[in-house]
Scaffold this motif. Sequence first.
Motif, PDB file in Angstrom:
ATOM      1  N   VAL A 211      -4.952  48.778  72.798  1.00  0.00           N
ATOM      2  CA  VAL A 211      -5.095  48.129  73.620  1.00  0.00           C
ATOM      3  C   VAL A 211      -5.720  46.677  73.323  1.00  0.00           C
ATOM      4  CG1 VAL A 211      -5.116  48.263  75.747  1.00  0.00           C
ATOM      5  CG2 VAL A 211      -4.622  49.683  74.793  1.00  0.00           C
ATOM      6  N   LEU A 212      -7.187  47.035  72.935  1.00  0.00           N
ATOM      7  CA  LEU A 212      -6.974  45.338  72.208  1.00  0.00           C
ATOM      8  C   LEU A 212      -6.429  45.048  71.292  1.00  0.00           C
ATOM      9  CD1 LEU A 212     -11.138  47.353  71.644  1.00  0.00           C
ATOM     10  CD2 LEU A 212     -10.489  46.678  73.742  1.00  0.00           C
ATOM     11  N   GLU A 213      -6.452  45.603  70.232  1.00  0.00           N
ATOM     12  CA  GLU A 213      -5.214  44.755  69.350  1.00  0.00           C
ATOM     13  C   GLU A 213      -4.087  44.038  69.763  1.00  0.00           C
ATOM     14  OE1 GLU A 213      -4.003  47.750  66.249  1.00  0.00           O
ATOM     15  OE2 GLU A 213      -6.278  47.908  65.494  1.00  0.00           O
ATOM     16  N   ALA A 214      -3.804  44.829  70.814  1.00  0.00           N
ATOM     17  CA  ALA A 214      -2.618  44.311  71.550  1.00  0.00           C
ATOM     18  C   ALA A 214      -2.865  42.744  72.404  1.00  0.00           C
ATOM     19  CB  ALA A 214      -2.373  45.085  73.187  1.00  0.00           C
ATOM     20  N   ALA A 215      -4.149  43.176  73.080  1.00  0.00           N
ATOM     21  CA  ALA A 215      -4.194  41.676  74.278  1.00  0.00           C
ATOM     22  C   ALA A 215      -5.221  40.466  72.771  1.00  0.00           C
ATOM     23  CB  ALA A 215      -5.592  42.843  74.295  1.00  0.00           C
ATOM     24  N   TYR A 226     -12.876  41.522  76.302  1.00  0.00           N
ATOM     25  CA  TYR A 226     -14.421  42.768  76.545  1.00  0.00           C
ATOM     26  C   TYR A 226     -14.384  42.439  78.444  1.00  0.00           C
ATOM     27  CZ  TYR A 226     -18.850  44.575  77.380  1.00  0.00           C
ATOM     28  OH  TYR A 226     -19.728  45.381  77.450  1.00  0.00           O
ATOM     29  N   TRP A 227     -13.962  41.223  79.206  1.00  0.00           N
ATOM     30  CA  TRP A 227     -14.388  41.207  80.492  1.00  0.00           C
ATOM     31  C   TRP A 227     -12.673  41.784  81.009  1.00  0.00           C
ATOM     32  CZ3 TRP A 227     -18.597  40.311  83.397  1.00  0.00           C
ATOM     33  CH2 TRP A 227     -17.975  39.564  84.200  1.00  0.00           C
ATOM     34  N   SER A 228     -11.949  41.894  80.380  1.00  0.00           N
ATOM     35  CA  SER A 228     -11.170  42.129  81.158  1.00  0.00           C
ATOM     36  C   SER A 228      -9.812  43.744  80.982  1.00  0.00           C
ATOM     37  CB  SER A 228      -9.571  40.831  80.896  1.00  0.00           C
ATOM     38  OG  SER A 228      -9.766  39.746  81.086  1.00  0.00           O
ATOM     39  N   ILE A 229     -10.477  43.908  79.006  1.00  0.00           N
ATOM     40  CA  ILE A 229     -10.094  45.579  79.552  1.00  0.00           C
ATOM     41  C   ILE A 229     -11.268  46.399  79.403  1.00  0.00           C
ATOM     42  CG2 ILE A 229      -9.357  46.611  77.240  1.00  0.00           C
ATOM     43  CD1 ILE A 229      -7.104  44.200  76.664  1.00  0.00           C
ATOM     44  N   LEU A 231     -14.568  46.148  79.770  1.00  0.00           N
ATOM     45  CA  LEU A 231     -15.572  46.453  80.844  1.00  0.00           C
ATOM     46  C   LEU A 231     -14.629  47.586  82.342  1.00  0.00           C
ATOM     47  CD1 LEU A 231     -18.627  45.989  81.028  1.00  0.00           C
ATOM     48  CD2 LEU A 231     -17.709  43.759  82.754  1.00  0.00           C
ATOM     49  N   PRO A 232     -13.352  47.037  82.271  1.00  0.00           N
ATOM     50  CA  PRO A 232     -12.837  47.287  83.681  1.00  0.00           C
ATOM     51  C   PRO A 232     -12.803  49.025  83.391  1.00  0.00           C
ATOM     52  CG  PRO A 232     -11.810  45.399  83.041  1.00  0.00           C
ATOM     53  CD  PRO A 232     -12.625  45.361  82.333  1.00  0.00           C
ATOM     54  N   LEU A 233     -13.099  49.660  81.776  1.00  0.00           N
ATOM     55  CA  LEU A 233     -12.265  50.811  81.461  1.00  0.00           C
ATOM     56  C   LEU A 233     -13.638  51.447  80.797  1.00  0.00           C
ATOM     57  CD1 LEU A 233      -9.573  50.471  78.683  1.00  0.00           C
ATOM     58  CD2 LEU A 233      -9.178  51.432  81.085  1.00  0.00           C
ATOM     59  N   LEU A 234     -14.721  50.463  80.926  1.00  0.00           N
ATOM     60  CA  LEU A 234     -16.285  51.467  81.351  1.00  0.00           C
ATOM     61  C   LEU A 234     -16.630  51.452  82.186  1.00  0.00           C
ATOM     62  CD1 LEU A 234     -18.132  49.666  78.095  1.00  0.00           C
ATOM     63  CD2 LEU A 234     -17.845  51.742  78.740  1.00  0.00           C
ATOM     64  N   ARG A 235     -16.070  51.031  83.585  1.00  0.00           N
ATOM     65  CA  ARG A 235     -17.002  51.433  84.880  1.00  0.00           C
ATOM     66  C   ARG A 235     -16.989  53.460  85.111  1.00  0.00           C
ATOM     67  NH1 ARG A 235     -12.290  49.339  88.985  1.00  0.00           N
ATOM     68  NH2 ARG A 235     -12.823  47.648  88.556  1.00  0.00           N
ATOM     69  N   PRO A 236     -16.069  54.033  84.967  1.00  0.00           N
ATOM     70  CA  PRO A 236     -17.099  55.343  85.290  1.00  0.00           C
ATOM     71  C   PRO A 236     -17.740  55.485  84.875  1.00  0.00           C
ATOM     72  CG  PRO A 236     -14.434  55.594  84.494  1.00  0.00           C
ATOM     73  CD  PRO A 236     -14.449  54.733  84.354  1.00  0.00           C
ATOM     74  N   SER A 237     -18.228  55.638  83.185  1.00  0.00           N
ATOM     75  CA  SER A 237     -19.306  55.443  82.146  1.00  0.00           C
ATOM     76  C   SER A 237     -20.550  54.651  82.691  1.00  0.00           C
ATOM     77  CB  SER A 237     -18.894  55.208  80.964  1.00  0.00           C
ATOM     78  OG  SER A 237     -18.036  55.647  80.191  1.00  0.00           O
ATOM     79  N   ILE A 238     -20.377  53.656  83.767  1.00  0.00           N
ATOM     80  CA  ILE A 238     -20.988  52.832  84.621  1.00  0.00           C
ATOM     81  C   ILE A 238     -21.846  53.145  85.333  1.00  0.00           C
ATOM     82  CG2 ILE A 238     -21.967  50.426  84.883  1.00  0.00           C
ATOM     83  CD1 ILE A 238     -20.360  49.386  83.215  1.00  0.00           C
ATOM     84  N   ALA A 239     -20.913  53.554  86.284  1.00  0.00           N
ATOM     85  CA  ALA A 239     -20.820  53.854  87.405  1.00  0.00           C
ATOM     86  C   ALA A 239     -21.739  55.311  87.040  1.00  0.00           C
ATOM     87  CB  ALA A 239     -19.901  54.602  88.891  1.00  0.00           C
TER      88      ALA A 239
END
Length: 316
Positions: A211-215, A226-229, A231-239
């Motif tokens: 996904v990062l390579e495609a972006a 980092y901000w668009s891909i 960080l949102p995917l880290l939301r459960p871990s951060i929560a």
Amino acid sequence: MSLTATPQMVNQAKKRKTSAWGDSLRALPWLLPTLVLIAAVVLYPAYLMIRTSFFKYNAMGIQRSPDPVGLENYIGRGGALTFPGVPIERILINTVVWVVVVVFVTLLISLLIAQFLNKPFRGRKLLRLFVILPWACSVVMTTTVFRYGLQQETGLFNRFLVDVGILDRAVAWTKDPTAAFWIAVFVAVYVSLPFTTYTILAGLQSVSKDVLEAAHVDGANAVQRYWSIVLPLLRPSIAVAALINIINVFNSLPILRILQETPGYHTGHITTTLMYEYQTALGPGVSSALSVLNFLFCLVIIAIYLAIVQPTKEVA
């Protein structure tokens, strides 16, 4: 065209409902030990705490009267929020600052450390082991090291600050309530970093490189990726990390108790440490009242956090 429920459909719905109840009943023997443990360790002590908060006790823990006193332990003349000589407004502010600053700074630093540890470099495994050391050590032991290191005459940290010219003379950090409070904030962040870092690091490792390579191919720079891909995917871990840190911060009594050398009611308290001052001076009634308020305060902070962050929200 209207749809009407046929007898067969009604029977099937009843069977599904009966089957669901049957499944729940069959699972009950397996869940019963856990339910009994929760009732014995959580619910019953919580009931006793709430009940105790409505009765008067002396400092020895002896009940003065069999009759409840209403909200006197909360807002009465000698209540948890109105006891003379207690800077309750400052203590409530300290509690908010304690939770928000410790959790926010811990998450911010852990994000940076986790991002660094997720990069491939020589010695990464060894560095990861060093990061976990503050978590492996006892909180009491770690805090005691800081306390003795900050002693005015013999403290290693004090001597270092004087020798390098940062301080003109040694300072009795732990004897000043405000200074001791901010040192406790630093220690709380320090001991919280390992768990938070590893939780976020686990989330980082689940982010797909494809996904990062495609972006990247689409023209997104590192900050945008980092901000668009990421960080949102880290939301459960951060929560998860944030919620556990909020609960742990409210229970970080050893840090504040060890570093605060000033006795009595002062501006270095939070509600958790004030509970124990009340327990010694006023008995379990007023202390339990403050415990109930502290529990509700913790729930409010968690609710506000969940409403803002929305950890279960789907990532677009």
